[in-house]
Design an enzyme around this catalytic site. Structure first.
Site, PDB file in Angstrom:
ATOM      1  N   HIS A  60       0.818  -1.219   0.000  1.00  0.00           N
ATOM      2  CA  HIS A  60       0.000   0.000   0.000  1.00  0.00           C
ATOM      3  C   HIS A  60       0.849   1.265   0.000  1.00  0.00           C
ATOM      4  CE1 HIS A  60      -0.014   0.990   4.434  1.00  0.00           C
ATOM      5  NE2 HIS A  60       0.077  -0.300   4.608  1.00  0.00           N
ATOM      6  N   ASP A 163       5.674   1.967   7.087  1.00  0.00           N
ATOM      7  CA  ASP A 163       4.348   1.372   6.832  1.00  0.00           C
ATOM      8  C   ASP A 163       3.642   2.238   5.792  1.00  0.00           C
ATOM      9  OD1 ASP A 163       1.857   0.220   6.906  1.00  0.00           O
ATOM     10  OD2 ASP A 163       1.378   0.856   8.942  1.00  0.00           O
ATOM     11  N   GLU A 195      -5.271   1.557   2.240  1.00  0.00           N
ATOM     12  CA  GLU A 195      -5.170   0.376   3.108  1.00  0.00           C
ATOM     13  C   GLU A 195      -5.465   0.747   4.547  1.00  0.00           C
ATOM     14  OE1 GLU A 195      -3.131  -2.562   5.831  1.00  0.00           O
ATOM     15  OE2 GLU A 195      -2.858  -0.411   5.685  1.00  0.00           O
ATOM     16  N   GLU A 196      -4.931   1.893   4.969  1.00  0.00           N
ATOM     17  CA  GLU A 196      -5.011   2.278   6.394  1.00  0.00           C
ATOM     18  C   GLU A 196      -6.441   2.579   6.852  1.00  0.00           C
ATOM     19  OE1 GLU A 196      -2.670   1.856   8.412  1.00  0.00           O
ATOM     20  OE2 GLU A 196      -0.770   2.013   7.338  1.00  0.00           O
ATOM     21  N   ASP A 218       4.018  -5.981   3.709  1.00  0.00           N
ATOM     22  CA  ASP A 218       3.717  -4.900   4.652  1.00  0.00           C
ATOM     23  C   ASP A 218       4.573  -5.066   5.903  1.00  0.00           C
ATOM     24  OD1 ASP A 218       2.474  -2.682   5.827  1.00  0.00           O
ATOM     25  OD2 ASP A 218       0.449  -3.406   5.449  1.00  0.00           O
ATOM     26  N   HIS A 304       3.213   2.883  13.253  1.00  0.00           N
ATOM     27  CA  HIS A 304       2.288   4.027  13.333  1.00  0.00           C
ATOM     28  C   HIS A 304       2.826   5.138  14.236  1.00  0.00           C
ATOM     29  CE1 HIS A 304      -1.560   2.111  11.456  1.00  0.00           C
ATOM     30  NE2 HIS A 304      -0.463   1.871  10.762  1.00  0.00           N
TER      31      HIS A 304
HETATM   32 CO    CO Z   1      -0.425   0.684   8.881  1.00  0.00          CO
HETATM   33 ZN    ZN Z   2       0.650  -1.194   6.426  1.00  0.00          ZN
END
Ligand code: CO
Ligand code: ZN
Length: 328
Positions: A60, A163, A195-196, A218, A304
């Site tokens: 992503h 990420d 994606e998130e 990922d 994150h």
């Molecule tokens: Co993420």
């Molecule tokens: Zn991710």
């Protein structure tokens, strides 16, 4: 090589705002693929033709961020989350909007207890003195990503947005590694959007590509920091072949293919069970009549946050493994 990873991670691209990062990736791979297109939702889909099985590799492009919900008369912005952001990770961080405007996240009261920190009581200070001044810089609905410098030392990489720009990087390097080599498989490299916020781009791209099987790339958690939750993953011990997370139990065919290919090529790997979270394969495997899917994960600390940290050996081993699967 590391320079590309820096460029990818530092690029702006909160979910729903992937045009810039998509453009960077497009330019990076356009000469090395047979077909390339952007679909209606914004997924970037590149193909390296082959006459055999249709494989889809997905990573992503989007990242977590914040979105402006309200501008007050003093020029402070109220905001909501894009994806899973923690108030604790957000406090006093800098954020950057698509037009380059930078703000810092503050909190409206003296805090008695850190656990009481809530996004609803936080604001973004972009230096504006009035609502009108703020409105010249941002509008309701504008999105910002967190800022977090790229740093690399002792083979470890720390930056915002590993990420999942590290997944994009692994796909790009796999495309480059396959240059000139023979591969029987019909390969689709899909750089997904959103994606998130719920694996959305993966859903539509898997439907249009309809691969025989798929592998998402990922980040995943580790269990190797002081006091961390028990988890059998460590930085530097190899990319992780996922067995289960909250979105998927990986298909035994794809999982075994990854394990066997790693063994055949002497590539270090670890096995992963992630107790929370999910990724693109969660949506891909439920497409149409079902698509056997797996996940190759990069063990990453502090996911994150603006200090996401991974080991460069795990990243290069992920490229080796993906290239070997593609060429199989
Ligand atoms: Co993420
Ligand atoms: Zn991710």
């Amino acid at each position: 090589m590391i320079e590309l990873l820096e460029r990818l991670t530092q690029c702006y691209g909160p979910s729903g705002n992937e045009e810039k990062i998509s453009h960077v990736i497009f330019n990076e791979i356009k000469d090395d693929v047979d077909e390339i297109r952007v679909d209606l939702l914004g997924n970037l889909i590149a193909r390296k033709k082959g006459s055999g099985k249709k494989l889809m590799f997905a990573a992503h492009m989007d990242e977590i961020g914040v979105i402006v919900t309200y501008i007050d008369k003093e020029g402070f912005l109220r905001f909501s989350n894009i994806g899973g952001i923690s108030p604790h990770f957000s406090l006093y961080q800098r954020v950057q909007f698509g037009n380059g405007t930078v703000g810092v996240i503050g909190y409206e009261e003296e805090l008695e207890e850190m656990k009481d920190l809530k996004l609803q009581k936080m604001y973004i200070d972009i230096g504006a003195k009035t609502k009108e001044e703020a409105e010249q810089l941002v509008s309701i609905g504008d999105a910002a990503c967190f800022m977090g410098q790229f740093h690399s030392a002792q083979n470890r990489i720390t930056t915002k947005a590993l990420d999942d720009r590290v997944g994009c990087y692994i796909l790009i390097e796999t495309i480059k590694a396959l240059k000139g080599s023979h591969h029987p498989n019909d390969l689709y490299f899909v750089f997904t959007v959103q994606e998130e916020v719920g694996l959305r781009g993966a859903k539509t791209s898997a439907f249009s590509v309809t691969p025989d099987y798929a592998i998402a790339v990922d980040v995943t958690d580790t269990g190797d920091t002081p006091g961390s939750r028990t988890m059998a993953l460590k930085l530097g011990k190899g990319p992780a072949i996922k067995v289960k997370d909250n979105s998927i139990i990986t298909h035994p065919f794809v999982r075994n293919l990854m394990i066997e290919t790693a063994k055949e090529n002497d590539i270090a790997y670890q096995l992963e069970v992630l107790e929370r979270g999910g990724t693109d394969s969660g949506a891909i495997h439920l497409t149409k009549g079902g698509i056997p899917s797996g996940v190759l994960s990069v063990p990453t600390r502090y996911i994150h946050s603006t200090g996401e940290t991974a080991d460069y050996d795990d990243i290069t081993n992920a490229v080796k493994l993906l290239s070997a699967i593609a060429a199989k």
